[in-house]
Design an enzyme around this catalytic site. Structure first.
Site, PDB file in Angstrom:
ATOM      1  N   THR A  47       0.824  -1.209   0.000  1.00  0.00           N
ATOM      2  CA  THR A  47       0.000   0.000   0.000  1.00  0.00           C
ATOM      3  C   THR A  47       0.860   1.261   0.000  1.00  0.00           C
ATOM      4  O   THR A  47       0.422   2.318  -0.441  1.00  0.00           O
ATOM      5  CB  THR A  47      -0.949  -0.009   1.210  1.00  0.00           C
ATOM      6  N   LYS A 164       3.282 -12.439   7.206  1.00  0.00           N
ATOM      7  CA  LYS A 164       2.046 -11.799   6.761  1.00  0.00           C
ATOM      8  C   LYS A 164       1.518 -12.595   5.584  1.00  0.00           C
ATOM      9  O   LYS A 164       2.200 -12.739   4.563  1.00  0.00           O
ATOM     10  CB  LYS A 164       2.280 -10.353   6.338  1.00  0.00           C
TER      11      LYS A 164
END
Length: 297
Positions: A47, A164
């Site tokens: 992001t 993650k």
């Protein structure tokens, strides 16, 4: 081992009209994100447009975040195509205040990225890193699969503390939880799965949706931790559609447009990425209205 439990927004990188990083705008955004009960901040994640940043820009962002982070966790994305580069960048950001690094697999020479090669890469990084390493599994961008079997072997290294998982596959996440056992912590990357992932054994999430719905994302985690499953479920119903429509559906341009709509600084992505067009802006506006989001939602 650093406790990764909670919500970690992978923050956006704001760019000024001249194309450079807008550090004052970044600091203002950062103060808003840190006003909520986040466990930490992730700089230079997907992001944050990590592949589009220079090392100097990355260093400036890390320094700015370290000055604000306090007792929360500062994680920095340091993935690159060569092991040497990952190690060099990791050492640089650690010296600037990073507490952990998030490292994706190399993938340009995809056919060469066999499990043994990937294993050796991550072990070399873990050996050299002055801070703990979090593996990053994001097959939609990096088509090298960090399988549960491989991850289970990697997390035997004492400096690899977590992974993650942005696969969006709850079964895969559950298998990773089992593979990690007590050796490492699993973080989910999909805001649509946070509640389910916590139930499956994840300790929290690095969630793009937490950049635009920080309060609601943290409220979900806090409610789950307190055993208030009704409230946690209600928060999941709020942020799940935002993840699907804005984060996954509209990409970085959509997330940045949402930030602009919410009174923060979004701005345009860095070229070659393009800003949201009228159709995408309409989708973002509809999603924000449906979620009843305000600047602190």
């Amino acid at each position: 081992m650093i406790n990764l439990a909670g919500v970690h927004p992978p923050v956006t990188t704001p760019f000024a009209e001249d194309g450079g990083v807008a550090l004052e705008a970044y600091d203002a955004n950062l103060r808003e994100w840190l006003s909520h009960h986040v466990a930490g901040i992730v700089v230079a994640g997907s992001t944050g447009e990590a592949p589009l940043l220079s090392r100097r820009e990355l260093g400036a962002l890390v320094e700015a975040t370290a000055a604000r982070i306090g007792d929360r966790t500062l994680t920095v994305g340091t993935g690159a195509e060569s092991t040497r580069e990952v190690v060099a960048v990791t050492r640089e950001v650690a010296a600037l205040g990073a507490h952990a690094v998030l490292v994706r697999s190399p993938s340009y020479y995809l056919k060469a990225m066999q499990p043994g090669v990937v294993r050796d890469h991550f072990l070399a990084v873990a050996d050299a890193s002055p801070v703990p390493v979090i593996l990053y599994h994001i097959p939609q961008f990096v088509p090298v699969h960090l399988t549960p079997d491989l991850v289970g072997r990697l997390v035997e290294h004492p400096n690899i503390i977590g992974i993650k998982d942005s696969s969006g596959d709850l079964r895969n996440l559950g298998a990773l939880v089992e593979a990690c056992g007590r050796n490492a912590q699993v973080l989910v990357g999909s805001g649509a799965l946070l509640y389910a992932a916590l139930e499956a054994g994840a300790v929290g999430g690095i969630l793009g949706v937490a950049v635009i719905a920080t309060r609601s994302s943290c409220a979900l985690y806090d409610a789950w931790r307190e055993g208030d499953h009704a409230r946690a479920g209600a928060m999941q119903e709020r942020i799940g559609p935002l993840h699907k429509t804005v984060v996954a559906g509209s990409g970085i341009a959509g997330v940045k447009a949402a930030l602009d709509r919410l009174g923060l600084y979004g701005g345009s992505p860095r070229s070659p990425l393009q800003p949201a067009d009228a159709a995408k802006l309409a989708v973002v506006d509809g999603a924000l209205e449906a979620a009843a989001l305000g600047v602190s939602a």
